[in-house]
Motif scaffolding. Structure first.
Motif, PDB file in Angstrom:
ATOM      1  N   GLY A  54       0.809  -1.214   0.000  1.00 14.86           N
ATOM      2  CA  GLY A  54       0.000   0.000   0.000  1.00 14.86           C
ATOM      3  C   GLY A  54       0.841   1.261   0.000  1.00 14.86           C
ATOM      4  O   GLY A  54       0.596   2.193  -0.784  1.00 14.86           O
ATOM      5  N   PHE A  55       1.852   1.308   0.853  1.00 18.25           N
ATOM      6  CA  PHE A  55       2.700   2.498   0.921  1.00 18.25           C
ATOM      7  C   PHE A  55       3.557   2.652  -0.342  1.00 18.25           C
ATOM      8  O   PHE A  55       3.824   3.781  -0.769  1.00 18.25           O
ATOM      9  N   ILE A  56       3.975   1.545  -0.927  1.00 12.85           N
ATOM     10  CA  ILE A  56       4.701   1.636  -2.198  1.00 12.85           C
ATOM     11  C   ILE A  56       3.816   2.294  -3.248  1.00 12.85           C
ATOM     12  O   ILE A  56       4.239   3.197  -3.983  1.00 12.85           O
ATOM     13  N   LYS A  57       2.567   1.845  -3.309  1.00 13.70           N
ATOM     14  CA  LYS A  57       1.640   2.422  -4.288  1.00 13.70           C
ATOM     15  C   LYS A  57       1.332   3.881  -3.958  1.00 13.70           C
ATOM     16  O   LYS A  57       1.223   4.725  -4.863  1.00 13.70           O
ATOM     17  N   ILE A  58       1.202   4.190  -2.680  1.00 13.54           N
ATOM     18  CA  ILE A  58       0.924   5.573  -2.266  1.00 13.54           C
ATOM     19  C   ILE A  58       2.042   6.503  -2.728  1.00 13.54           C
ATOM     20  O   ILE A  58       1.805   7.534  -3.355  1.00 13.54           O
ATOM     21  N   PHE A  59       3.266   6.115  -2.431  1.00 14.26           N
ATOM     22  CA  PHE A  59       4.395   6.997  -2.761  1.00 14.26           C
ATOM     23  C   PHE A  59       4.680   7.063  -4.260  1.00 14.26           C
ATOM     24  O   PHE A  59       5.152   8.079  -4.756  1.00 14.26           O
ATOM     25  N   ASN A  64      -0.333  11.635  -8.921  1.00 14.77           N
ATOM     26  CA  ASN A  64      -1.631  11.611  -9.605  1.00 14.77           C
ATOM     27  C   ASN A  64      -2.776  12.031  -8.692  1.00 14.77           C
ATOM     28  O   ASN A  64      -3.916  12.174  -9.152  1.00 14.77           O
ATOM     29  N   PHE A  65      -2.488  12.195  -7.387  1.00 13.80           N
ATOM     30  CA  PHE A  65      -3.524  12.547  -6.422  1.00 13.80           C
ATOM     31  C   PHE A  65      -3.904  14.022  -6.535  1.00 13.80           C
ATOM     32  O   PHE A  65      -3.042  14.892  -6.654  1.00 13.80           O
ATOM     33  N   SER A  66      -5.196  14.286  -6.515  1.00 12.22           N
ATOM     34  CA  SER A  66      -5.699  15.671  -6.563  1.00 12.22           C
ATOM     35  C   SER A  66      -6.181  16.068  -5.171  1.00 12.22           C
ATOM     36  O   SER A  66      -7.162  15.506  -4.671  1.00 12.22           O
ATOM     37  N   TYR A  67      -5.496  17.010  -4.557  1.00 13.29           N
ATOM     38  CA  TYR A  67      -5.835  17.444  -3.196  1.00 13.29           C
ATOM     39  C   TYR A  67      -7.159  18.209  -3.196  1.00 13.29           C
ATOM     40  O   TYR A  67      -7.356  19.135  -3.982  1.00 13.29           O
ATOM     41  N   ARG A  68      -8.077  17.825  -2.315  1.00 14.34           N
ATOM     42  CA  ARG A  68      -9.404  18.458  -2.237  1.00 14.34           C
ATOM     43  C   ARG A  68      -9.725  18.908  -0.814  1.00 14.34           C
ATOM     44  O   ARG A  68     -10.862  18.882  -0.393  1.00 14.34           O
ATOM     45  N   GLY A  69      -8.705  19.304  -0.093  1.00 10.17           N
ATOM     46  CA  GLY A  69      -8.927  19.776   1.270  1.00 10.17           C
ATOM     47  C   GLY A  69      -8.493  18.750   2.298  1.00 10.17           C
ATOM     48  O   GLY A  69      -8.276  17.576   1.991  1.00 10.17           O
ATOM     49  N   GLU A  70      -8.349  19.241   3.542  1.00 13.18           N
ATOM     50  CA  GLU A  70      -7.894  18.397   4.645  1.00 13.18           C
ATOM     51  C   GLU A  70      -8.785  17.164   4.780  1.00 13.18           C
ATOM     52  O   GLU A  70     -10.004  17.271   4.812  1.00 13.18           O
ATOM     53  N   GLY A  71      -8.181  16.009   4.837  1.00 15.66           N
ATOM     54  CA  GLY A  71      -8.910  14.744   4.946  1.00 15.66           C
ATOM     55  C   GLY A  71      -8.943  13.979   3.635  1.00 15.66           C
ATOM     56  O   GLY A  71      -9.155  12.762   3.634  1.00 15.66           O
ATOM     57  N   SER A  72      -8.745  14.676   2.520  1.00 11.98           N
ATOM     58  CA  SER A  72      -8.834  13.999   1.225  1.00 11.98           C
ATOM     59  C   SER A  72      -7.654  13.059   0.994  1.00 11.98           C
ATOM     60  O   SER A  72      -7.804  12.002   0.387  1.00 11.98           O
ATOM     61  N   LEU A  73      -6.480  13.428   1.485  1.00 15.37           N
ATOM     62  CA  LEU A  73      -5.311  12.560   1.336  1.00 15.37           C
ATOM     63  C   LEU A  73      -5.486  11.286   2.158  1.00 15.37           C
ATOM     64  O   LEU A  73      -5.209  10.182   1.681  1.00 15.37           O
ATOM     65  N   LYS A  74      -5.959  11.431   3.385  1.00 15.32           N
ATOM     66  CA  LYS A  74      -6.201  10.267   4.247  1.00 15.32           C
ATOM     67  C   LYS A  74      -7.219   9.325   3.609  1.00 15.32           C
ATOM     68  O   LYS A  74      -7.036   8.097   3.607  1.00 15.32           O
ATOM     69  N   ALA A  75      -8.272   9.894   3.041  1.00 14.75           N
ATOM     70  CA  ALA A  75      -9.305   9.081   2.394  1.00 14.75           C
ATOM     71  C   ALA A  75      -8.741   8.344   1.185  1.00 14.75           C
ATOM     72  O   ALA A  75      -9.046   7.163   0.954  1.00 14.75           O
ATOM     73  N   TRP A  76      -7.906   9.026   0.421  1.00  8.79           N
ATOM     74  CA  TRP A  76      -7.289   8.427  -0.766  1.00  8.79           C
ATOM     75  C   TRP A  76      -6.359   7.280  -0.374  1.00  8.79           C
ATOM     76  O   TRP A  76      -6.385   6.201  -0.970  1.00  8.79           O
ATOM     77  N   MET A  77      -5.548   7.493   0.655  1.00 10.18           N
ATOM     78  CA  MET A  77      -4.655   6.454   1.138  1.00 10.18           C
ATOM     79  C   MET A  77      -5.435   5.257   1.687  1.00 10.18           C
ATOM     80  O   MET A  77      -5.050   4.098   1.482  1.00 10.18           O
ATOM     81  N   THR A  78      -6.538   5.541   2.362  1.00 10.98           N
ATOM     82  CA  THR A  78      -7.382   4.469   2.891  1.00 10.98           C
ATOM     83  C   THR A  78      -7.929   3.611   1.763  1.00 10.98           C
ATOM     84  O   THR A  78      -7.937   2.374   1.852  1.00 10.98           O
ATOM     85  N   ARG A  79      -8.384   4.246   0.682  1.00 14.14           N
ATOM     86  CA  ARG A  79      -8.916   3.489  -0.457  1.00 14.14           C
ATOM     87  C   ARG A  79      -7.848   2.569  -1.052  1.00 14.14           C
ATOM     88  O   ARG A  79      -8.136   1.440  -1.445  1.00 14.14           O
ATOM     89  N   ILE A  80      -6.617   3.065  -1.126  1.00 19.16           N
ATOM     90  CA  ILE A  80      -5.532   2.244  -1.675  1.00 19.16           C
ATOM     91  C   ILE A  80      -5.305   1.008  -0.814  1.00 19.16           C
ATOM     92  O   ILE A  80      -5.187  -0.113  -1.324  1.00 19.16           O
ATOM     93  N   VAL A  81      -5.253   1.180   0.491  1.00 15.63           N
ATOM     94  CA  VAL A  81      -5.010   0.046   1.387  1.00 15.63           C
ATOM     95  C   VAL A  81      -6.182  -0.931   1.357  1.00 15.63           C
ATOM     96  O   VAL A  81      -5.985  -2.151   1.373  1.00 15.63           O
TER      97      VAL A  81
END
Length: 199
Positions: A54-59, A64-81
Protein backbone atom coordinates in the motif's frame (compact mmCIF):
# COMPACT_ATOMS: atom_id res chain seq x y z
CA UNK A 1 9.50 21.66 14.86
CA UNK A 2 6.92 20.57 17.41
CA UNK A 3 4.04 21.60 15.16
CA UNK A 4 2.30 18.74 13.41
CA UNK A 5 2.23 19.33 9.66
CA UNK A 6 -1.15 19.24 7.96
CA UNK A 7 -1.93 17.09 4.93
CA UNK A 8 -1.12 19.79 2.41
CA UNK A 9 2.29 20.47 3.96
CA UNK A 10 3.12 16.76 3.99
CA UNK A 11 1.88 16.33 0.43
CA UNK A 12 3.91 19.27 -0.88
CA UNK A 13 6.99 18.04 0.97
CA UNK A 14 6.77 14.51 -0.41
CA UNK A 15 6.14 15.74 -3.95
CA UNK A 16 9.15 18.02 -3.53
CA UNK A 17 11.36 15.05 -2.68
CA UNK A 18 11.68 15.84 1.04
CA UNK A 19 12.59 12.56 2.79
CA UNK A 20 11.57 13.97 6.17
CA UNK A 21 8.11 14.67 4.74
CA UNK A 22 7.91 11.10 3.45
CA UNK A 23 8.73 9.82 6.92
CA UNK A 24 6.25 12.26 8.42
CA UNK A 25 3.50 11.06 6.08
CA UNK A 26 4.23 7.45 6.98
CA UNK A 27 4.35 8.13 10.73
CA UNK A 28 1.16 10.20 10.58
CA UNK A 29 -0.99 7.58 8.86
CA UNK A 30 0.56 4.16 9.50
CA UNK A 31 -1.56 3.63 12.62
CA UNK A 32 -4.81 4.39 10.83
CA UNK A 33 -3.91 2.33 7.78
CA UNK A 34 -2.81 -0.61 9.94
CA UNK A 35 -6.23 -0.56 11.62
CA UNK A 36 -7.89 -0.51 8.19
CA UNK A 37 -5.87 -3.47 6.90
CA UNK A 38 -6.42 -5.37 10.15
CA UNK A 39 -10.20 -5.26 9.65
CA UNK A 40 -9.80 -7.16 6.38
CA UNK A 41 -6.95 -9.53 7.21
CA UNK A 42 -6.84 -11.79 10.28
CA UNK A 43 -3.14 -12.63 9.96
CA UNK A 44 -0.58 -10.08 11.19
CA UNK A 45 1.99 -11.01 8.53
CA UNK A 46 -0.61 -10.44 5.81
CA UNK A 47 -1.37 -7.01 7.27
CA UNK A 48 2.33 -6.12 7.07
CA UNK A 49 2.52 -7.29 3.45
CA UNK A 50 -0.54 -5.27 2.46
CA UNK A 51 0.74 -2.16 4.25
CA UNK A 52 4.09 -2.45 2.50
CA UNK A 53 2.44 -2.76 -0.91
CA UNK A 54 0.00 0.00 0.00
CA UNK A 55 2.70 2.50 0.92
CA UNK A 56 4.70 1.64 -2.20
CA UNK A 57 1.64 2.42 -4.29
CA UNK A 58 0.92 5.57 -2.27
CA UNK A 59 4.40 7.00 -2.76
CA UNK A 60 4.66 5.98 -6.43
CA UNK A 61 1.24 7.35 -7.44
CA UNK A 62 1.06 10.41 -5.16
CA UNK A 63 1.73 12.66 -8.14
CA UNK A 64 -1.63 11.61 -9.60
CA UNK A 65 -3.52 12.55 -6.42
CA UNK A 66 -5.70 15.67 -6.56
CA UNK A 67 -5.84 17.44 -3.20
CA UNK A 68 -9.40 18.46 -2.24
CA UNK A 69 -8.93 19.78 1.27
CA UNK A 70 -7.89 18.40 4.64
CA UNK A 71 -8.91 14.74 4.95
CA UNK A 72 -8.83 14.00 1.22
CA UNK A 73 -5.31 12.56 1.34
CA UNK A 74 -6.20 10.27 4.25
CA UNK A 75 -9.30 9.08 2.39
CA UNK A 76 -7.29 8.43 -0.77
CA UNK A 77 -4.66 6.45 1.14
CA UNK A 78 -7.38 4.47 2.89
CA UNK A 79 -8.92 3.49 -0.46
CA UNK A 80 -5.53 2.24 -1.68
CA UNK A 81 -5.01 0.05 1.39
CA UNK A 82 -8.58 -1.29 1.19
CA UNK A 83 -8.03 -2.21 -2.47
CA UNK A 84 -4.70 -3.83 -1.65
CA UNK A 85 -6.34 -5.89 1.12
CA UNK A 86 -9.15 -7.01 -1.18
CA UNK A 87 -6.65 -7.91 -3.91
CA UNK A 88 -4.59 -9.83 -1.37
CA UNK A 89 -7.62 -11.88 -0.35
CA UNK A 90 -8.40 -12.54 -4.01
CA UNK A 91 -12.08 -11.83 -3.42
CA UNK A 92 -12.39 -10.01 -6.74
CA UNK A 93 -11.50 -13.23 -8.56
CA UNK A 94 -14.01 -15.34 -6.69
CA UNK A 95 -17.12 -16.70 -8.33
CA UNK A 96 -20.66 -16.36 -7.03
CA UNK A 97 -20.41 -20.03 -6.01
CA UNK A 98 -17.48 -19.26 -3.70
CA UNK A 99 -19.48 -16.51 -2.02
CA UNK A 100 -22.25 -19.03 -1.54
CA UNK A 101 -19.68 -21.39 0.00
CA UNK A 102 -18.86 -18.66 2.53
CA UNK A 103 -22.54 -18.74 3.37
CA UNK A 104 -22.42 -22.50 3.90
CA UNK A 105 -19.51 -22.13 6.36
CA UNK A 106 -21.36 -19.41 8.20
CA UNK A 107 -24.51 -21.24 9.17
CA UNK A 108 -27.91 -22.11 7.77
CA UNK A 109 -30.22 -19.82 5.82
CA UNK A 110 -32.89 -19.82 8.54
CA UNK A 111 -30.30 -18.79 11.11
CA UNK A 112 -29.26 -15.84 8.93
CA UNK A 113 -32.85 -14.80 8.26
CA UNK A 114 -34.01 -14.85 11.88
CA UNK A 115 -31.27 -12.99 13.74
CA UNK A 116 -31.97 -10.00 15.96
CA UNK A 117 -29.74 -6.92 16.21
CA UNK A 118 -27.76 -7.41 19.45
CA UNK A 119 -27.14 -4.79 22.11
CA UNK A 120 -23.42 -4.11 21.73
CA UNK A 121 -23.26 -1.51 24.49
CA UNK A 122 -21.47 -3.90 26.84
CA UNK A 123 -19.12 -5.37 24.24
CA UNK A 124 -15.65 -3.76 23.97
CA UNK A 125 -14.87 -2.52 20.45
CA UNK A 126 -11.66 -4.57 20.32
CA UNK A 127 -13.77 -7.70 20.86
CA UNK A 128 -16.13 -6.73 18.04
CA UNK A 129 -13.20 -5.98 15.72
CA UNK A 130 -11.74 -9.40 16.51
CA UNK A 131 -15.08 -11.03 15.64
CA UNK A 132 -15.16 -9.14 12.34
CA UNK A 133 -11.60 -10.25 11.52
CA UNK A 134 -12.63 -13.91 11.81
CA UNK A 135 -15.65 -13.75 9.53
CA UNK A 136 -15.29 -15.71 6.26
CA UNK A 137 -13.47 -13.66 3.62
CA UNK A 138 -16.54 -12.76 1.58
CA UNK A 139 -18.58 -11.76 4.61
CA UNK A 140 -15.72 -9.73 6.05
CA UNK A 141 -14.98 -7.86 2.84
CA UNK A 142 -18.59 -6.88 2.19
CA UNK A 143 -19.21 -5.97 5.85
CA UNK A 144 -16.14 -3.72 6.01
CA UNK A 145 -16.86 -2.03 2.69
CA UNK A 146 -20.48 -1.35 3.63
CA UNK A 147 -20.10 -0.42 7.29
CA UNK A 148 -16.68 1.25 7.50
CA UNK A 149 -16.05 2.48 3.95
CA UNK A 150 -19.76 3.37 3.55
CA UNK A 151 -19.97 1.85 0.08
CA UNK A 152 -23.32 1.06 -1.51
CA UNK A 153 -24.14 -2.48 -2.62
CA UNK A 154 -23.81 -1.22 -6.19
CA UNK A 155 -20.26 0.00 -5.47
CA UNK A 156 -19.37 -3.21 -3.63
CA UNK A 157 -20.70 -5.34 -6.47
CA UNK A 158 -18.40 -3.53 -8.91
CA UNK A 159 -15.40 -3.74 -6.58
CA UNK A 160 -15.77 -7.46 -5.89
CA UNK A 161 -17.19 -8.48 -9.26
CA UNK A 162 -20.38 -9.89 -7.75
CA UNK A 163 -24.10 -9.16 -8.02
CA UNK A 164 -25.69 -6.47 -5.85
CA UNK A 165 -27.99 -9.14 -4.42
CA UNK A 166 -24.93 -11.20 -3.42
CA UNK A 167 -23.44 -8.19 -1.66
CA UNK A 168 -26.69 -7.62 0.22
CA UNK A 169 -26.98 -11.27 1.25
CA UNK A 170 -23.33 -11.42 2.33
CA UNK A 171 -23.86 -8.35 4.53
CA UNK A 172 -27.00 -9.84 6.04
CA UNK A 173 -25.27 -13.13 6.79
CA UNK A 174 -22.22 -11.34 8.22
CA UNK A 175 -24.50 -9.41 10.58
CA UNK A 176 -26.27 -12.64 11.54
CA UNK A 177 -22.98 -14.36 12.35
CA UNK A 178 -21.76 -11.36 14.35
CA UNK A 179 -25.07 -11.18 16.20
CA UNK A 180 -24.72 -14.83 17.22
CA UNK A 181 -21.12 -14.34 18.35
CA UNK A 182 -22.05 -11.22 20.34
CA UNK A 183 -24.95 -13.08 21.95
CA UNK A 184 -22.61 -15.91 22.95
CA UNK A 185 -20.05 -13.42 24.27
CA UNK A 186 -22.64 -11.61 26.40
CA UNK A 187 -24.00 -14.91 27.72
CA UNK A 188 -20.49 -15.98 28.74
CA UNK A 189 -19.83 -12.61 30.39
CA UNK A 190 -23.11 -12.77 32.30
CA UNK A 191 -22.32 -16.26 33.55
CA UNK A 192 -18.87 -15.14 34.65
CA UNK A 193 -20.47 -12.26 36.52
CA UNK A 194 -22.90 -14.57 38.26
CA UNK A 195 -20.12 -16.94 39.30
CA UNK A 196 -18.11 -14.03 40.69
CA UNK A 197 -21.13 -12.71 42.58
CA UNK A 198 -21.86 -16.16 44.00
CA UNK A 199 -18.22 -16.85 44.87
Amino acid sequence: MGKRLNEKDLLDGVLGGDKAAMRGLYDCYVGHLTAVATRYLPEEDDVKDVLQEGFIKIFTTLGNFSYRGEGSLKAWMTRIVVNEAIDFLGVRKRSEQLYDRDFETGGGRDEADDYEEPDIGNVPMNVIYEMIRHLPDGYRSVFNLYVFEEKSHKDIAKMLNIKESTSASQLHRAKAMLAQQIKEYLTTQNRSGLWKNNG
